[in-house]
Design an enzyme around this catalytic site. Structure first.
Site, PDB file in Angstrom:
ATOM      1  N   VAL A  15       0.862  -1.178   0.000  1.00 18.63           N
ATOM      2  CA  VAL A  15       0.000   0.000   0.000  1.00 18.63           C
ATOM      3  C   VAL A  15       0.896   1.225   0.000  1.00 18.63           C
ATOM      4  O   VAL A  15       1.886   1.286   0.743  1.00 18.63           O
ATOM      5  CB  VAL A  15      -0.916   0.021   1.245  1.00 18.63           C
ATOM      6  CG1 VAL A  15      -1.677   1.339   1.318  1.00 18.63           C
ATOM      7  CG2 VAL A  15      -1.879  -1.150   1.198  1.00 18.63           C
TER       8      VAL A  15
ATOM      9  N   GLY B 215       6.992   5.862  -0.902  1.00 13.68           N
ATOM     10  CA  GLY B 215       8.315   5.291  -1.076  1.00 13.68           C
ATOM     11  C   GLY B 215       8.925   4.749   0.197  1.00 13.68           C
ATOM     12  O   GLY B 215      10.133   4.525   0.262  1.00 13.68           O
ATOM     13  N   ARG B 216       8.091   4.534   1.199  1.00 16.00           N
ATOM     14  CA  ARG B 216       8.539   4.021   2.498  1.00 16.00           C
ATOM     15  C   ARG B 216       9.480   4.976   3.225  1.00 16.00           C
ATOM     16  O   ARG B 216      10.161   4.589   4.167  1.00 16.00           O
ATOM     17  CB  ARG B 216       9.210   2.641   2.350  1.00 16.00           C
ATOM     18  CG  ARG B 216       8.259   1.548   1.821  1.00 16.00           C
ATOM     19  CD  ARG B 216       7.037   1.442   2.727  1.00 16.00           C
ATOM     20  NE  ARG B 216       6.199   0.294   2.419  1.00 16.00           N
ATOM     21  CZ  ARG B 216       5.053   0.348   1.730  1.00 16.00           C
ATOM     22  NH1 ARG B 216       4.641   1.501   1.224  1.00 16.00           N
ATOM     23  NH2 ARG B 216       4.327  -0.735   1.537  1.00 16.00           N
ATOM     24  N   LEU B 217       9.522   6.246   2.826  1.00 12.84           N
ATOM     25  CA  LEU B 217      10.298   7.247   3.554  1.00 12.84           C
ATOM     26  C   LEU B 217       9.390   7.905   4.594  1.00 12.84           C
ATOM     27  O   LEU B 217       9.003   9.071   4.477  1.00 12.84           O
ATOM     28  CB  LEU B 217      10.901   8.277   2.591  1.00 12.84           C
ATOM     29  CG  LEU B 217      12.026   7.737   1.698  1.00 12.84           C
ATOM     30  CD1 LEU B 217      12.512   8.813   0.738  1.00 12.84           C
ATOM     31  CD2 LEU B 217      13.182   7.222   2.545  1.00 12.84           C
TER      32      LEU B 217
END
Length: 227
Positions: free
Chosen positions: A15, A206-208
């Site tokens: 997600v 972007g999982r940042l």
């Protein structure tokens, strides 16, 4: 389905998070905890409820138990029933698994997760029993069925069948049939997790992700952590 197919399917689940616009403030940063950790946690609970989260006060509570002398983590979901700058409160049977584990090792971690708003909060620190008057006040707020259930269940102990549990409830219900105010069991009460560390997490693309941690002490410190 083969094991490899199952792994591939799990690996493909993803997600894309975005900063929640629940409060219009955008990205989580250090200024959000300027008034302390407790006001922000309460605000996030309220915003999660407004966004449709089920049981927004639910949290995963992790304790420690010793198995053959080796400490092992144990986790389960409980409901937060009190929140103040002093900590977060939850209630249980003191003779339950978590109750005895906390008596032996009085430290815990708790995690709130609100998927509708892509947020989490982690709390870690020592745990103590709440004052008897705090437990009494909460007990009086519980529905009668919940009070009877607390008396009927030897929480965490094995039982032969659902029928036996229902029989215990029927026995307790009969015992207190003529009692308007079901009394507080001597083995039941509250715990307070007094955090020495509170981490706020906000999902980003972007999982940042945004991670802000508050370390409590004589002089609280606030830091941004890398995702």
């Amino acid at each position: 389905m083969s094991d490899q197919q199952n792994v591939d399917e799990l690996a493909a689940m993803r997600v894309e998070y975005a900063a929640s616009q629940a409060d219009g403030a955008g990205d989580l940063d250090e200024t959000w905890v300027a008034d302390g950790w407790a006001p922000l946690l309460r605000r996030w609970i309220d915003e999660a409820r407004a966004a449709g989260a089920v049981d927004p006060n639910a949290m995963v509570l992790a304790t420690v138990r010793a198995v053959d002398g080796t400490p092992r983590p144990v986790a389960r979901t409980v409901l937060c029933k009190g929140l103040s700058p002093a900590g977060i409160d939850f209630y249980t049977n003191y003779e339950s698994a978590k109750g005895t584990q906390l008596a032996a090792v009085p430290f815990a971690a708790a995690t709130f997760l609100w998927q509708p708003v892509s947020r989490q909060v982690h709390l870690r620190g020592p745990v103590e029993r709440v004052a008897p008057e705090v437990t009494d006040a909460y007990w009086r707020s519980r529905p009668r069925d919940s009070r009877l259930g607390a008396w009927a269940s030897a929480q965490s102990e094995p039982i032969a069948s659902r029928a036996e549990l229902d029989a215990r409830l029927a026995e307790v219900t009969a015992r207190f049939a003529d009692t308007e105010d079901v009394p507080l069991p001597p083995f039941w009460g509250g715990f307070r997790l007094r955090p020495d560390e509170v981490e706020f997490w906000q999902g980003r693309r972007g999982r940042l992700h945004n991670r802000i941690v508050v370390r409590l002490g004589a002089e609280p410190q606030v830091a941004r952590l890398q995702p």
